[in-house]
Motif scaffolding. Structure first.
Motif, mmCIF file in Angstrom:
data_model
loop_
_atom_site.group_PDB
_atom_site.id
_atom_site.type_symbol
_atom_site.label_atom_id
_atom_site.label_comp_id
_atom_site.label_asym_id
_atom_site.label_seq_id
_atom_site.Cartn_x
_atom_site.Cartn_y
_atom_site.Cartn_z
ATOM 1 N N UNK A 249 0.758 -1.142 -0.156
ATOM 2 C CA UNK A 249 -0.029 0.052 -0.120
ATOM 3 C C UNK A 249 0.855 1.341 0.141
ATOM 4 N N UNK A 250 1.903 1.429 0.823
ATOM 5 C CA UNK A 250 2.902 2.458 0.691
ATOM 6 C C UNK A 250 3.425 2.730 -0.439
ATOM 7 N N UNK A 251 4.043 1.640 -1.255
ATOM 8 C CA UNK A 251 4.858 2.020 -2.361
ATOM 9 C C UNK A 251 3.653 2.292 -3.538
ATOM 10 N N UNK A 252 2.705 1.746 -3.784
ATOM 11 C CA UNK A 252 1.647 1.856 -4.740
ATOM 12 C C UNK A 252 1.080 3.342 -4.525
ATOM 13 N N UNK A 253 0.969 3.733 -3.225
ATOM 14 C CA UNK A 253 0.540 5.129 -2.869
ATOM 15 C C UNK A 253 1.444 6.179 -3.337
ATOM 16 N N UNK A 254 2.868 6.026 -3.141
ATOM 17 C CA UNK A 254 3.764 6.980 -3.637
ATOM 18 C C UNK A 254 3.699 7.138 -5.103
ATOM 19 N N UNK A 255 3.718 5.638 -5.611
ATOM 20 C CA UNK A 255 4.004 5.695 -7.150
ATOM 21 C C UNK A 255 2.428 6.494 -7.827
ATOM 22 N N UNK A 256 1.143 6.161 -7.170
ATOM 23 C CA UNK A 256 0.126 6.696 -7.612
ATOM 24 C C UNK A 256 0.068 8.435 -7.409
#
Length: 209
Positions: A98-105
């Motif tokens: 969730x953390x990585x996908x949130x930053x990439x989003x």
């Protein structure tokens, strides 16, 4: 015990923001598809096609406005959610997806806004993009390459608009939508695992008593 309500509020808020983010992605995608029926990604046709959408196409101005608001809201919501996840200590390894996908989003949302600056082919958008190209060129090693990729190897013209339109409408839009789904799925999955852990802890405490 005082930390439980605080953690619960942050956890629930992060999930709600993820749902809002996905909704904004879908809204921007749907309105973008509707606009693409009339938009012409050329240096001369971009401005005229948007003028026609606003003035001649039924509800065209509203669709374009919703598309703009959804894009701006996506940036704001994703940034707020990063802060919420940070305050809720959701950057720990168990929340890595969730953390990585949130930053990439968040980065994708900013990139979507950046690639859209020239798509209306106005004087403001043109000169803003020229300034941004100058900033890109000073990046060591890859600066000139990035400029050539965006402009097509020459001046800012129809090829540049086509490249930005492709990045905006296909690469970044699809990427942002996929990341929003992964992000929400990661939060829901980790929240479920956290609830199971809490239940197991309560059961162990009840047995020990």
């Amino acid at each position: 015990m005082k930390n439980v309500p605080y953690s619960f509020i942050l956890r629930r808020l992060a999930t709600i923001l993820a749902i809002v983010t996905l909704s904004l992605c879908l809204t921007a995608a749907i309105t973008g598809i509707l606009l693409s029926f009339y938009y012409e990604p050329t240096a001369g046709g971009a401005y005229n096609s948007l003028r026609i959408i606003k003035s001649e196409i039924p509800n065209g101005w509203m669709i374009q406005r919703i598309h703009q608001i959804a894009g701006q809201g996506l940036i704001a919501t994703s940034l707020v959610e990063i802060v919420v996840m940070f305050l809720g200590e959701k950057f720990r390894p168990s929340w890595l997806t969730a953390w990585i996908s949130g930053i990439l989003l968040t980065l994708s949302a900013i990139a979507l806004s950046w690639t859209a600056m020239l798509l209306d082919w106005t004087q403001l958008g043109y000169w803003r993009f020229q300034i941004e190209l100058g900033t890109l060129e000073v990046i060591p090693v890859i600066g000139s390459l990035l400029r050539d990729i965006l402009t097509g190897g020459g001046a800012v013209n129809t090829v540049t608009v086509a490249h930005l339109y492709t990045l905006h409408s296909y690469v970044l839009s699809i990427g942002a939508l996929v990341l929003a789904i992964i992000h929400l799925g990661g939060l829901l999955l980790q929240e479920k695992e956290e609830k199971q852990t809490l239940m197991e802890t309560e059961e162990n405490l009840s047995f020990s008593e």
